[in-house]
Design an enzyme around this catalytic site. Structure first.
Site, PDB file in Angstrom:
ATOM      1  N   ILE A  43     -25.788   4.828  30.702  1.00 17.51           N
ATOM      2  CA  ILE A  43     -24.768   3.846  31.073  1.00 17.51           C
ATOM      3  C   ILE A  43     -23.631   3.857  30.058  1.00 17.51           C
ATOM      4  O   ILE A  43     -22.456   3.825  30.426  1.00 17.51           O
ATOM      5  CB  ILE A  43     -25.385   2.437  31.219  1.00 17.51           C
ATOM      6  CG1 ILE A  43     -26.326   2.409  32.422  1.00 17.51           C
ATOM      7  CG2 ILE A  43     -24.295   1.381  31.360  1.00 17.51           C
ATOM      8  CD1 ILE A  43     -27.109   1.126  32.580  1.00 17.51           C
ATOM      9  N   CYS A  44     -23.969   3.939  28.775  1.00 20.82           N
ATOM     10  CA  CYS A  44     -22.939   3.951  27.726  1.00 20.82           C
ATOM     11  C   CYS A  44     -22.024   5.160  27.882  1.00 20.82           C
ATOM     12  O   CYS A  44     -20.807   5.050  27.728  1.00 20.82           O
ATOM     13  CB  CYS A  44     -23.579   3.949  26.338  1.00 20.82           C
ATOM     14  SG  CYS A  44     -24.567   2.479  26.010  1.00 20.82           S
ATOM     15  N   SER A  45     -22.592   6.306  28.201  1.00 22.96           N
ATOM     16  CA  SER A  45     -21.786   7.510  28.404  1.00 22.96           C
ATOM     17  C   SER A  45     -20.800   7.310  29.544  1.00 22.96           C
ATOM     18  O   SER A  45     -19.625   7.687  29.433  1.00 22.96           O
ATOM     19  CB  SER A  45     -22.682   8.714  28.691  1.00 22.96           C
ATOM     20  OG  SER A  45     -23.435   9.055  27.552  1.00 22.96           O
ATOM     21  N   LEU A  48     -17.972   4.732  28.429  1.00 20.71           N
ATOM     22  CA  LEU A  48     -16.989   5.292  27.512  1.00 20.71           C
ATOM     23  C   LEU A  48     -16.164   6.397  28.173  1.00 20.71           C
ATOM     24  O   LEU A  48     -14.990   6.566  27.851  1.00 20.71           O
ATOM     25  CB  LEU A  48     -17.644   5.748  26.209  1.00 20.71           C
ATOM     26  CG  LEU A  48     -17.625   4.639  25.133  1.00 20.71           C
ATOM     27  CD1 LEU A  48     -18.430   3.427  25.526  1.00 20.71           C
ATOM     28  CD2 LEU A  48     -18.023   5.155  23.790  1.00 20.71           C
TER      29      LEU A  48
END
Length: 152
Positions: A43-45, A48
């Site tokens: 999810i973070c990838s 960002l």
């Protein structure tokens, strides 16, 4: 733990970016502060990558984008080099999660920052904040809408 909300003064900090350079929360211009759990995670990838794709819009509005996690500067540098992020990835590694704690978004059970997002005006006041549940991605277009509203 209460997270920082609208009307609060954003806690000042200095953290190292992915290149080992000290980075301080800017005053005199708006900033978007995005806390995320961990580099390289799914999810973070995606989040960002969306920030990267929309970064020009923030630049046009004069908004400094800062992304913060508890990862080391070494991990952040590797991730940034791979993904070519145009904004600073800040390491809240040591003291572990201190900045995330100051903003009320540190998860002590997991040892990571939660998905807290803060739009800070040029005076250092929080003008918008949201805490997104773990496992759910944030909508970067909402960040841009809030930044546009801040600039009138």
């Amino acid at each position: 733990m209460r997270h920082i909300t609208v009307g609060d003064t954003a806690p000042a900090f200095t953290l190292q970016d992915q290149y080992g350079q000290d980075t301080t929360l800017p005053r005199g211009g708006p900033a978007l502060l995005v806390f995320y759990p961990l580099a390289f995670s799914g999810i973070c990838s995606g989040e960002l990558a969306d920030l990267k794709e929309n970064h020009a819009g923030f630049e046009e509005l004069g908004v400094t984008v800062l992304a913060v996690s508890v990862d080391s500067t070494f991990a952040l540098r590797t991730w940034s080099d791979r993904e070519d992020f145009p904004f600073a990835l800040l390491s809240d590694f040591w003291p572990h999660g201190a900045t995330a704690q100051a903003y009320g978004v540190f998860d002590p059970e997991r040892g990571v920052a939660r998905r807290g997002t803060f739009l800070i005006d040029s005076e250092g006041a929080v003008v918008w904040s949201v805490l997104t549940p773990t496992g759910r991605a944030r909508d970067v277009t909402e960040y841009l809408e809030r930044a546009r509203a801040l600039n009138g």
